[in-house]
Design a protein around this motif. Structure first.
Motif, PDB file in Angstrom:
ATOM      1  N   GLY A  17      45.462  28.539  53.959  1.00  0.00           N
ATOM      2  CA  GLY A  17      44.596  29.238  54.896  1.00  0.00           C
ATOM      3  C   GLY A  17      43.489  30.040  54.253  1.00  0.00           C
ATOM      4  N   VAL A  18      43.766  30.603  53.085  1.00  0.00           N
ATOM      5  CA  VAL A  18      42.783  31.471  52.436  1.00  0.00           C
ATOM      6  C   VAL A  18      41.975  30.712  51.389  1.00  0.00           C
ATOM      7  CG1 VAL A  18      42.457  33.585  51.080  1.00  0.00           C
ATOM      8  CG2 VAL A  18      44.251  33.478  52.832  1.00  0.00           C
ATOM      9  N   PHE A  19      42.665  29.846  50.630  1.00  0.00           N
ATOM     10  CA  PHE A  19      42.012  29.173  49.510  1.00  0.00           C
ATOM     11  C   PHE A  19      41.816  27.670  49.746  1.00  0.00           C
ATOM     12  CE2 PHE A  19      44.403  32.824  47.866  1.00  0.00           C
ATOM     13  CZ  PHE A  19      43.370  33.539  47.282  1.00  0.00           C
ATOM     14  N   GLU A  20      42.027  27.244  50.999  1.00  0.00           N
ATOM     15  CA  GLU A  20      41.843  25.847  51.374  1.00  0.00           C
ATOM     16  C   GLU A  20      42.629  24.902  50.468  1.00  0.00           C
ATOM     17  OE1 GLU A  20      37.724  24.860  51.868  1.00  0.00           O
ATOM     18  OE2 GLU A  20      37.246  26.776  52.781  1.00  0.00           O
ATOM     19  N   GLY A  21      43.800  25.352  50.060  1.00  0.00           N
ATOM     20  CA  GLY A  21      44.673  24.538  49.227  1.00  0.00           C
ATOM     21  C   GLY A  21      44.381  24.601  47.743  1.00  0.00           C
ATOM     22  N   HIS A  22      43.308  25.289  47.355  1.00  0.00           N
ATOM     23  CA  HIS A  22      42.877  25.303  45.956  1.00  0.00           C
ATOM     24  C   HIS A  22      43.387  26.548  45.237  1.00  0.00           C
ATOM     25  CE1 HIS A  22      40.444  21.792  46.617  1.00  0.00           C
ATOM     26  NE2 HIS A  22      39.838  22.378  47.630  1.00  0.00           N
ATOM     27  N   ALA A  23      44.690  26.600  45.054  1.00  0.00           N
ATOM     28  CA  ALA A  23      45.349  27.643  44.276  1.00  0.00           C
ATOM     29  C   ALA A  23      46.725  27.107  43.908  1.00  0.00           C
ATOM     30  CB  ALA A  23      45.457  28.942  45.071  1.00  0.00           C
ATOM     31  N   ILE A  24      47.336  27.729  42.919  1.00  0.00           N
ATOM     32  CA  ILE A  24      48.655  27.312  42.461  1.00  0.00           C
ATOM     33  C   ILE A  24      49.716  28.122  43.199  1.00  0.00           C
ATOM     34  CG2 ILE A  24      50.208  27.207  40.473  1.00  0.00           C
ATOM     35  CD1 ILE A  24      47.663  27.026  38.717  1.00  0.00           C
ATOM     36  N   ASN A  25      50.728  27.417  43.713  1.00  0.00           N
ATOM     37  CA  ASN A  25      51.864  28.088  44.334  1.00  0.00           C
ATOM     38  C   ASN A  25      52.828  28.463  43.210  1.00  0.00           C
ATOM     39  OD1 ASN A  25      54.068  28.940  45.851  1.00  0.00           O
ATOM     40  ND2 ASN A  25      53.798  27.339  47.399  1.00  0.00           N
ATOM     41  N   PRO A  26      52.919  29.731  42.864  1.00  0.00           N
ATOM     42  CA  PRO A  26      53.650  30.135  41.657  1.00  0.00           C
ATOM     43  C   PRO A  26      55.155  30.146  41.856  1.00  0.00           C
ATOM     44  CG  PRO A  26      52.800  32.058  42.756  1.00  0.00           C
ATOM     45  CD  PRO A  26      52.320  30.880  43.559  1.00  0.00           C
ATOM     46  N   LYS A  27      55.873  30.080  40.735  1.00  0.00           N
ATOM     47  CA  LYS A  27      57.323  30.131  40.755  1.00  0.00           C
ATOM     48  C   LYS A  27      57.871  31.254  39.875  1.00  0.00           C
ATOM     49  CE  LYS A  27      58.231  26.797  43.593  1.00  0.00           C
ATOM     50  NZ  LYS A  27      59.255  25.789  43.313  1.00  0.00           N
ATOM     51  N   THR A  28      57.012  32.206  39.556  1.00  0.00           N
ATOM     52  CA  THR A  28      57.425  33.368  38.782  1.00  0.00           C
ATOM     53  C   THR A  28      56.341  34.421  38.917  1.00  0.00           C
ATOM     54  OG1 THR A  28      58.235  34.121  36.613  1.00  0.00           O
ATOM     55  CG2 THR A  28      56.328  32.654  36.618  1.00  0.00           C
ATOM     56  N   ARG A  75      52.545  28.389  32.905  1.00  0.00           N
ATOM     57  CA  ARG A  75      51.698  27.811  31.857  1.00  0.00           C
ATOM     58  C   ARG A  75      51.814  28.562  30.532  1.00  0.00           C
ATOM     59  NH1 ARG A  75      46.015  28.437  33.785  1.00  0.00           N
ATOM     60  NH2 ARG A  75      45.459  27.351  31.870  1.00  0.00           N
ATOM     61  N   TYR A  76      52.309  29.770  30.565  1.00  0.00           N
ATOM     62  CA  TYR A  76      52.376  30.560  29.337  1.00  0.00           C
ATOM     63  C   TYR A  76      53.362  29.938  28.347  1.00  0.00           C
ATOM     64  CZ  TYR A  76      49.819  34.314  31.691  1.00  0.00           C
ATOM     65  OH  TYR A  76      48.865  35.042  32.338  1.00  0.00           O
ATOM     66  N   PRO A  77      53.080  30.044  27.048  1.00  0.00           N
ATOM     67  CA  PRO A  77      53.948  29.401  26.052  1.00  0.00           C
ATOM     68  C   PRO A  77      55.357  29.967  25.999  1.00  0.00           C
ATOM     69  CG  PRO A  77      52.293  30.787  24.976  1.00  0.00           C
ATOM     70  CD  PRO A  77      51.899  30.684  26.413  1.00  0.00           C
ATOM     71  N   ASP A  78      55.556  31.213  26.452  1.00  0.00           N
ATOM     72  CA  ASP A  78      56.892  31.786  26.436  1.00  0.00           C
ATOM     73  C   ASP A  78      57.545  31.784  27.817  1.00  0.00           C
ATOM     74  OD1 ASP A  78      55.093  33.644  27.366  1.00  0.00           O
ATOM     75  OD2 ASP A  78      56.019  35.366  26.368  1.00  0.00           O
ATOM     76  N   ALA A  79      56.964  31.022  28.747  1.00  0.00           N
ATOM     77  CA  ALA A  79      57.583  30.826  30.055  1.00  0.00           C
ATOM     78  C   ALA A  79      58.325  29.492  30.058  1.00  0.00           C
ATOM     79  CB  ALA A  79      56.523  30.845  31.153  1.00  0.00           C
ATOM     80  N   ASP A  80      59.337  29.380  30.880  1.00  0.00           N
ATOM     81  CA  ASP A  80      60.142  28.162  30.957  1.00  0.00           C
ATOM     82  C   ASP A  80      59.588  27.269  32.061  1.00  0.00           C
ATOM     83  OD1 ASP A  80      62.019  26.176  31.123  1.00  0.00           O
ATOM     84  OD2 ASP A  80      63.752  27.518  31.088  1.00  0.00           O
ATOM     85  N   PRO A  81      59.080  26.079  31.733  1.00  0.00           N
ATOM     86  CA  PRO A  81      58.550  25.187  32.781  1.00  0.00           C
ATOM     87  C   PRO A  81      59.608  24.786  33.799  1.00  0.00           C
ATOM     88  CG  PRO A  81      58.727  24.042  30.663  1.00  0.00           C
ATOM     89  CD  PRO A  81      58.953  25.488  30.393  1.00  0.00           C
ATOM     90  N   ASN A  82      60.887  24.923  33.474  1.00  0.00           N
ATOM     91  CA  ASN A  82      61.948  24.601  34.418  1.00  0.00           C
ATOM     92  C   ASN A  82      61.984  25.566  35.597  1.00  0.00           C
ATOM     93  OD1 ASN A  82      63.010  22.330  33.012  1.00  0.00           O
ATOM     94  ND2 ASN A  82      64.076  23.697  31.591  1.00  0.00           N
ATOM     95  N   TRP A  83      61.332  26.728  35.456  1.00  0.00           N
ATOM     96  CA  TRP A  83      61.257  27.641  36.594  1.00  0.00           C
ATOM     97  C   TRP A  83      60.578  26.974  37.788  1.00  0.00           C
ATOM     98  CZ3 TRP A  83      58.878  32.334  33.482  1.00  0.00           C
ATOM     99  CH2 TRP A  83      59.846  32.832  32.587  1.00  0.00           C
ATOM    100  N   THR A 108      64.608  35.230  26.453  1.00  0.00           N
ATOM    101  CA  THR A 108      64.433  36.637  26.843  1.00  0.00           C
ATOM    102  C   THR A 108      63.469  36.785  28.019  1.00  0.00           C
ATOM    103  OG1 THR A 108      62.751  36.919  25.105  1.00  0.00           O
ATOM    104  CG2 THR A 108      65.017  37.541  24.564  1.00  0.00           C
ATOM    105  N   THR A 109      62.465  35.904  28.120  1.00  0.00           N
ATOM    106  CA  THR A 109      61.595  35.976  29.296  1.00  0.00           C
ATOM    107  C   THR A 109      62.331  35.477  30.536  1.00  0.00           C
ATOM    108  OG1 THR A 109      60.605  33.800  28.836  1.00  0.00           O
ATOM    109  CG2 THR A 109      59.464  35.751  27.964  1.00  0.00           C
ATOM    110  N   SER A 110      63.240  34.520  30.370  1.00  0.00           N
ATOM    111  CA  SER A 110      64.028  34.035  31.507  1.00  0.00           C
ATOM    112  C   SER A 110      64.916  35.141  32.057  1.00  0.00           C
ATOM    113  CB  SER A 110      64.882  32.838  31.102  1.00  0.00           C
ATOM    114  OG  SER A 110      64.080  31.705  30.832  1.00  0.00           O
ATOM    115  N   ALA A 111      65.386  36.011  31.196  1.00  0.00           N
ATOM    116  CA  ALA A 111      66.212  37.131  31.657  1.00  0.00           C
ATOM    117  C   ALA A 111      65.409  38.052  32.571  1.00  0.00           C
ATOM    118  CB  ALA A 111      66.757  37.908  30.462  1.00  0.00           C
ATOM    119  N   VAL A 112      64.135  38.287  32.231  1.00  0.00           N
ATOM    120  CA  VAL A 112      63.268  39.098  33.098  1.00  0.00           C
ATOM    121  C   VAL A 112      63.003  38.366  34.401  1.00  0.00           C
ATOM    122  CG1 VAL A 112      61.017  40.201  33.318  1.00  0.00           C
ATOM    123  CG2 VAL A 112      62.179  40.195  31.100  1.00  0.00           C
TER     124      VAL A 112
END
Length: 548
Positions: free
Chosen positions: A336-347, A352-360, A496-500
């Protein structure tokens, strides 16, 4: 431990989302089209077609953030100045699109605890012929601290330990402190800076592949290729070390409609535009024969924070927090706001960060569930229609729209919401007043590591000067411990980032609403591929043109 940065950049971050980007640039050059030049177009030409290559290698680029006011590379940095000077002045290190550091003025660095030894190339010269040494780096850092450049304030001390060696000691052991700080700083020679009568505010002399030719404040900035660029061609691997066009002209047009007109008439070859305005440039649009429209990822976005102060309804009520978070459809906001042009986040942040788990990405992250939200509201002790909450945010069209959508969704589960929009200064003031809101939008982002975001908002020792609380008055000793462990350069890991990440979900403390995408439009009669860097900023020197 010695870390030597890879100099090779493998891609330009542009991810095609809107099509219509064929090889029209090459075809146009072959056809020998000779349309009006961009300079005449900018003076009011009624031509509806952009400029094509007429033998002059010049790229007309929109600096959509407006005039930087000063080009001083050592002053506190602004977004518009980053865009304008990154081809003229250089950094010791920059980020690859994967979030790793690469060397520009520096070959590499070594870390010993909080101290980083930076090794410079020993043959750097600026466009005026001055050689750069370690003493120039120290001079620049002194000036940055004097001018309030916040990135430099993270350095406890720094000194030249050789002609081409600098030791920098950071003031904490967070994993991103050195990287984020050093990647945001530009350096020049002391001789050139002191020779300037105005701290390089109009005519900075740098070591980059381009130099300033003319600067008309509020209008245009023109750069020309530095024919005596210092770095050896085989080592010019960083984006900002490329020089694929003879001239770059930045336009300070900021009004959205004028930017679109500038593209169509040839006053601009590249610009960021609203996705709604980009339809005419994408596949099937009336201007698609001359343009390409693409979406690129960014690091920025907004999260929904609760007021967690002692007297807040959310303080000790996890069920209520879950009722709100599971009662909001993030995809509805994105559509509705971005006409579909944004990422639906999971954290909180993004994966995308190197210390984030893509499995999230495959896990539940407050996925919209109105029935469960109603159950949580009942568990929280509230009947439908009994609770009214205040949602605060900084004034903007997209924040206003997001608030209205959230208001509607929470109303459907029985929570009334009053939306409160404030100008930035007042909004920032009210963030420190627990009586002003129950929920708020809180923006954050930036490359590096996911702990950069978490430290800025969830580490109470960083968020407040006295370490009293985090954003939203959150004060959880266990969360503080988890964030500090994940942020420590010696203990930072996916584990350790997964714990957060897991704890934030378990406690339902906040929810990332979206991660922004931006739309770029470029003239394919001149540009084959427009390059942007990890910060989603244009790098015209590294772009590919029909003459390449």
């Amino acid at each position: 431990m010695k870390k030597v940065m890879a100099l090779l950049l493998t891609a330009t971050m542009l991810t095609g989302m809107l099509t219509g980007c064929g090889d029209k640039a090459s075809e146009s050059a072959a056809d020998g089209k000779n349309q009006e030049s961009a300079s005449s177009a900018s003076q009011g030409s009624d031509s509806a077609a952009p400029s094509s290559y007429d033998g002059e290698q010049v790229a007309y680029i929109s600096c959509g953030d407006g005039d930087p006011g000063t080009l001083d590379p050592l002053a506190a940095m602004s977004s518009s100045r980053h865009v304008c000077i990154m081809e003229v002045c250089e950094r010791l290190f920059g980020y690859t699109e994967d979030g790793d550091l690469y060397g520009v003025l520096a070959k590499d660095y070594e870390r010993d605890g909080l101290t980083y030894t930076v090794n410079l190339y020993d043959y750097i010269t600026d466009s005026a012929g001055n050689q750069m040494t370690a003493s120039d780096i120290v001079f620049c850092l002194d000036k940055m601290v004097e001018k309030g450049n916040t990135s430099a304030l993270n350095f406890e001390k720094y000194e030249a330990t050789g002609d081409y060696t600098v030791e920098i000691t950071v003031n904490n052991n967070n994993v991103a402190t050195f990287e984020n700080s050093i990647a945001g700083l530009y350096f020049v020679t002391q001789a050139a800076y002191e020779a300037s009568s105005d701290d390089m505010s109009v005519d900075p002399v740098g070591t980059g592949p381009y130099k300033v030719d003319a600067y008309e404040t509020g209008s245009t900035l023109t750069l020309v290729k530095n024919e005596n660029y210092w770095q050896k061609p085989e080592l010019c691997k960083a984006l900002e070390q490329q020089a694929n066009t003879e001239k770059i002209v930045y336009s300070m047009i900021t009004e959205a409609a004028q930017i679109v007109v500038g593209l169509e008439t040839g006053a601009l070859d590249f610009a960021f535009v609203d996705f709604s305005a980009a339809e005419r440039f994408g596949e099937g649009g009336e201007a698609a024969n001359h343009f390409c429209a693409e979406a690129i990822k960014t690091w920025g976005g907004n999260a929904l924070f609760f007021n967690m102060s002692d007297k807040s309804v959310f303080k000790d009520n996890i069920a209520l927090r879950k009722a709100v978070l599971y009662g909001i459809d993030r995809q509805a906001i994105i559509d509705g706001v971005f006409e579909g042009h944004a990422i639906n986040p999971k954290t909180y942040g993004q994966t995308r960060y190197p210390d984030a788990d893509p499995n999230w990405d495959n896990e539940d992250y407050f996925e919209y569930d109105p029935d469960y939200a109603k159950e949580c509201l009942k568990e929280a002790g509230y009947a439908p229609g009994e609770l009214s909450l205040k949602l605060m945010f900084p004034t903007s069209s997209y924040c206003n729209s997001m608030a209205e959508i959230i208001q509607a969704y929470l109303d459907m589960i029985g929570i009334k919401v009053e939306v409160l929009s404030y100008e930035n200064a007042l909004y920032n003031s009210y963030k420190t007043d627990p009586t002003q809101y129950d929920m708020m939008f809180n923006g954050s982002g930036g490359p590096g590591t996911i702990t950069r975001i978490w430290n800025n908002q969830l580490n109470k020792n960083i968020y407040t000067s006295d370490g009293a609380y985090c954003a939203g008055f959150l004060n959880d000793p266990h969360l503080q411990e988890l964030v500090e462990t994940a942020s420590n350069v010696d203990t930072n890991s996916v584990e350790t980032t997964s714990a957060v990440h897991d704890y934030l979900i378990d406690q339902a403390y906040l929810m990332q609403l979206y991660v922004e995408e931006k739309c770029v439009v470029y003239n394919t009669d001149k540009i084959v591929k427009m390059c942007t860097n990890i910060d989603a900023r244009q790098v015209p020197g590294a772009s590919i043109y029909v003459w390449n």
